[in-house]
Design an enzyme around this catalytic site. Structure first.
Site, PDB file in Angstrom:
ATOM      1  N   CYS A  21       0.852  -1.197   0.000  1.00 36.31           N
ATOM      2  CA  CYS A  21       0.000   0.000   0.000  1.00 36.31           C
ATOM      3  C   CYS A  21       0.884   1.242   0.000  1.00 36.31           C
ATOM      4  O   CYS A  21       1.849   1.311   0.769  1.00 36.31           O
ATOM      5  CB  CYS A  21      -0.897  -0.021   1.239  1.00 36.31           C
ATOM      6  N   GLU A  29      -8.827  -0.922  -2.639  1.00 43.55           N
ATOM      7  CA  GLU A  29      -9.136   0.522  -2.711  1.00 43.55           C
ATOM      8  C   GLU A  29     -10.455   0.853  -2.030  1.00 43.55           C
ATOM      9  O   GLU A  29     -10.564   1.868  -1.339  1.00 43.55           O
ATOM     10  CB  GLU A  29      -9.162   1.004  -4.168  1.00 43.55           C
TER      11      GLU A  29
END
Ligand code: NI
Length: 167
Positions: free
Chosen positions: A97, A140
């Protein structure tokens, strides 16, 4: 277009819930363009608005075809994304991430999803997706409710090299 700063842990904004977008105007479209530019610059294959400190339900994803390396990467920009169906097998995959630099982890996700939302102009869209792109969408969309992959990961470690598929 402007590069935005990517917020990293432990910033609390990453833990907040993003709001639904109701106004589809030039400000929104500029924000989306900035998100795409910031994602590409990072580089990453996905970015959610809270990662640049904006608590709105917007994700941008750009990813190539797993089966065809020659195919150009496809750009998805989805406003108010909602995963309405998860199906297929649950499989492990390694995720990184942009908001949690330096670590990756094994996360179990559904192989297939249906995601609904709106375009930058407010038109309804619906995608049926399989494989890695479905994983990126799940990652997401989690960002929009303050969920990070480290909350879901079975194991977390520091990769030997820069992990290229950060989202
Ligand atoms: Ni992320």
């Amino acid at each position: 277009m402007t590069l935005r700063e990517i917020i990293t842990v432990p910033d609390e904004v990453l833990r907040k819930k993003a709001h639904k977008v109701k106004v589809f105007d030039d400000n929104l479209r500029t924000l989306i363009d900035d998100m795409v530019e910031t994602m590409r610059d990072a580089p990453g294959v996905g970015l959610a608005a809270p990662q640049i400190g904006v608590l709105e339900q917007i994700v941008v994803i750009e990813f190539g075809d797993e089966e065809d390396e020659e195919a150009p990467a496809k750009l998805y920009t989805v406003v108010n994304p909602e995963i309405t169906r998860m199906y297929g097998d649950r499989v492990m995959g390694v995720e990184g991430c942009l908001s949690i630099p330096g670590i990756v982890g094994d996360v179990e996700r559904s192989t297939s999803i249906v995601v609904k939302g709106q375009t930058r102009n407010g038109q309804n869209v619906k995608y049926k997706l399989n494989g890695w792109i479905a994983r990126i969408f799940q990652h997401e969309v989690d960002h929009l409710t303050g969920v990070l992959f480290t909350d879901l990961a079975e194991s977390i470690w520091q990769p030997a090299e820069d992990y290229v598929d950060n989202v």
